[in-house]
Design an enzyme around this catalytic site. Structure first.
Site, PDB file in Angstrom:
ATOM      1  N   TRP A 106       0.811  -1.217   0.000  1.00 25.76           N
ATOM      2  CA  TRP A 106       0.000   0.000   0.000  1.00 25.76           C
ATOM      3  C   TRP A 106       0.843   1.264   0.000  1.00 25.76           C
ATOM      4  O   TRP A 106       0.533   2.228  -0.713  1.00 25.76           O
ATOM      5  CB  TRP A 106      -0.965  -0.016   1.193  1.00 25.76           C
ATOM      6  CG  TRP A 106      -1.961  -1.127   1.086  1.00 25.76           C
ATOM      7  CD1 TRP A 106      -2.108  -2.185   1.927  1.00 25.76           C
ATOM      8  CD2 TRP A 106      -2.921  -1.317   0.039  1.00 25.76           C
ATOM      9  NE1 TRP A 106      -3.108  -3.022   1.478  1.00 25.76           N
ATOM     10  CE2 TRP A 106      -3.619  -2.517   0.331  1.00 25.76           C
ATOM     11  CE3 TRP A 106      -3.267  -0.601  -1.102  1.00 25.76           C
ATOM     12  CZ2 TRP A 106      -4.639  -3.008  -0.490  1.00 25.76           C
ATOM     13  CZ3 TRP A 106      -4.284  -1.090  -1.928  1.00 25.76           C
ATOM     14  CH2 TRP A 106      -4.957  -2.277  -1.612  1.00 25.76           C
ATOM     15  N   ASP A 175      -0.978   6.630   6.747  1.00 23.44           N
ATOM     16  CA  ASP A 175      -2.148   5.835   6.401  1.00 23.44           C
ATOM     17  C   ASP A 175      -2.384   4.860   7.555  1.00 23.44           C
ATOM     18  O   ASP A 175      -1.601   3.937   7.769  1.00 23.44           O
ATOM     19  CB  ASP A 175      -1.880   5.082   5.092  1.00 23.44           C
ATOM     20  CG  ASP A 175      -2.990   4.101   4.722  1.00 23.44           C
ATOM     21  OD1 ASP A 175      -3.979   3.981   5.471  1.00 23.44           O
ATOM     22  OD2 ASP A 175      -2.850   3.439   3.675  1.00 23.44           O
ATOM     23  N   LYS A 199     -11.983  -1.345   7.626  1.00 18.57           N
ATOM     24  CA  LYS A 199     -11.154  -2.364   8.260  1.00 18.57           C
ATOM     25  C   LYS A 199     -11.320  -2.382   9.774  1.00 18.57           C
ATOM     26  O   LYS A 199     -11.445  -3.439  10.375  1.00 18.57           O
ATOM     27  CB  LYS A 199      -9.682  -2.160   7.896  1.00 18.57           C
ATOM     28  CG  LYS A 199      -9.407  -2.297   6.406  1.00 18.57           C
ATOM     29  CD  LYS A 199      -7.947  -2.048   6.087  1.00 18.57           C
ATOM     30  CE  LYS A 199      -7.699  -2.086   4.577  1.00 18.57           C
ATOM     31  NZ  LYS A 199      -7.898  -3.417   4.000  1.00 18.57           N
TER      32      LYS A 199
END
Length: 370
Positions: A106, A175, A199
């Protein structure tokens, strides 16, 4: 709503607390005294304004967010922020450049996207495999960078930071999509924090952005208005129609987290859950293997192989099939790396984690490799 008989170890969209689901079910057709569903109500009406304001206030309390930080509820997910961050912050300093600490898929995607809008400095030496976080002595930070970016928890490879990088005066951007509110953090150490809700704190459709006020107003001319943090902050996240139901669901999760004891309680819970699974792995005499170095192991996404660090495809397939028969879902590793992945976000209970640990021990006994 009857209790669910499955255990959802999905990496995202992930399990929601059952209490939250039941409340959403009760309020689905008619929210409060409104007579309509949240799905139907105006985002500028008093009922929804109460929902979004309560969600923000609870998040501020849960994370101890200072007054000089804006809280935004946006669309576009993490991938949207891969572009929004450089579009808003690359111009914070002359030179239009930023540092990226790449420790997994990511953060690598974020860095690649940022290259479209300015100069990207890769802080770490190129890694063949994402199995560790190199020592800070190996980092090459640029003091003239507009910001330093990293991903706190990499869901694909199971790599998590257990410290906050020291970037001196350069704003730190993180993030936290997959571990936000799983432990207390000092918000003041960051210029910007963001996280997709699906999530750890809600359902898909809304992304939280927590941004320091001095970082507003530096967007590049090509930045789409909908991604301009200054515009969204000035309109209290209502510049466009926001993801109303996703914000409502996230607000319910925030209330649930307050009831559970907040980030401190979640830290204890996540440490206990991850320790249960890692203990089974570490005591398996090599039957289960974690590719990630112990100092960088994720508490949220426990990635492991069977037989060796490269895995045994036959046994891993049997493991996933056997788990499914016992009601344990979504344990297959990411398609890019394979193996097994157990995601134990805030909504996963100790009992559910122990059920997985018991199954892992049984599977090892039944399939011991000579």
């Amino acid at each position: 709503m009857a209790s669910r008989k499955v255990i959802n170890f999905a990496p995202g969209p992930a399990k929601l607390p059952e209490q939250v689901m039941k409340q959403a079910q009760d309020e689905f057709v008619s929210f409060g005294e409104s007579g309509i569903s949240v799905l139907e109500m105006s985002h500028r009406g008093s009922d929804f304004l109460d929902i979004i304001n309560t969600a923000e206030n609870n998040l501020r309390d849960l994370m101890n967010i200072p007054d000089n930080y804006k809280v935004l509820f946006l669309q576009g997910g993490g991938n949207g922020q891969f572009a929004a961050v450089p579009l808003n912050l690359m111009n914070f300093k002359p030179g239009c450049k930023a540092d990226y600490i790449v420790t997994g898929s990511w953060s690598a995607k974020a860095a690649k996207e940022a290259e479209k809008y300015g100069q990207v400095n890769y802080v770490l030496p190129n890694m063949k495999d994402y199995t560790s976080i190199p020592d800070v002595s190996e980092w090459k930070l640029d003091p003239e960078a507009s910001y330093v970016y990293y991903c706190d928890n990499e869901t694909v490879h199971g790599v998590e930071f257990h410290f906050i990088p020291d970037t001196n005066e350069v704003p730190l951007v993180v993030d936290m999509s997959s571990n936000i509110l799983s432990r207390p953090i000092d918000v003041t150490k960051f210029g910007l924090i963001y996280g997709g809700a699906q999530k750890n704190i809600g359902c898909a459709g809304v992304t939280v952005v927590i941004v320091r006020e001095d970082l507003l107003g530096h967007a590049q001319p090509i930045c789409p208005t909908i991604f301009d943090y200054r515009v969204q902050a000035g309109n209290s996240s209502l510049y466009n129609t926001p993801p109303t139901f996703s914000i409502y669901m996230m607000g319910l999760v925030f209330k649930w987290l307050v009831q559970q004891g907040g980030a401190h309680a979640m830290k204890d819970l996540s440490n206990e859950k991850s320790s249960i699974i890692y203990e089974v792995i570490d005591q398996s005499n090599g039957f289960y293997c974690v590719p990630v170095e112990p100092t960088a192991r994720s508490r949220m996404n426990i990635c492991f192989r069977i037989g060796s660090k490269d895995g045994n495809a036959t046994l891993e397939k049997l493991f996933i099939e056997g788990a499914a028969k016992k009601g344990m879902q979504s344990l297959k590793g990411h398609r890019s790396v394979g193996g097994i992945r157990a995601s134990v976000y805030n909504a996963i209970t100790i009992e559910e984690t122990q059920a997985l640990a018991t199954y892992m021990k049984e599977f090892k006994r039944q399939n011991h490799l000579n």
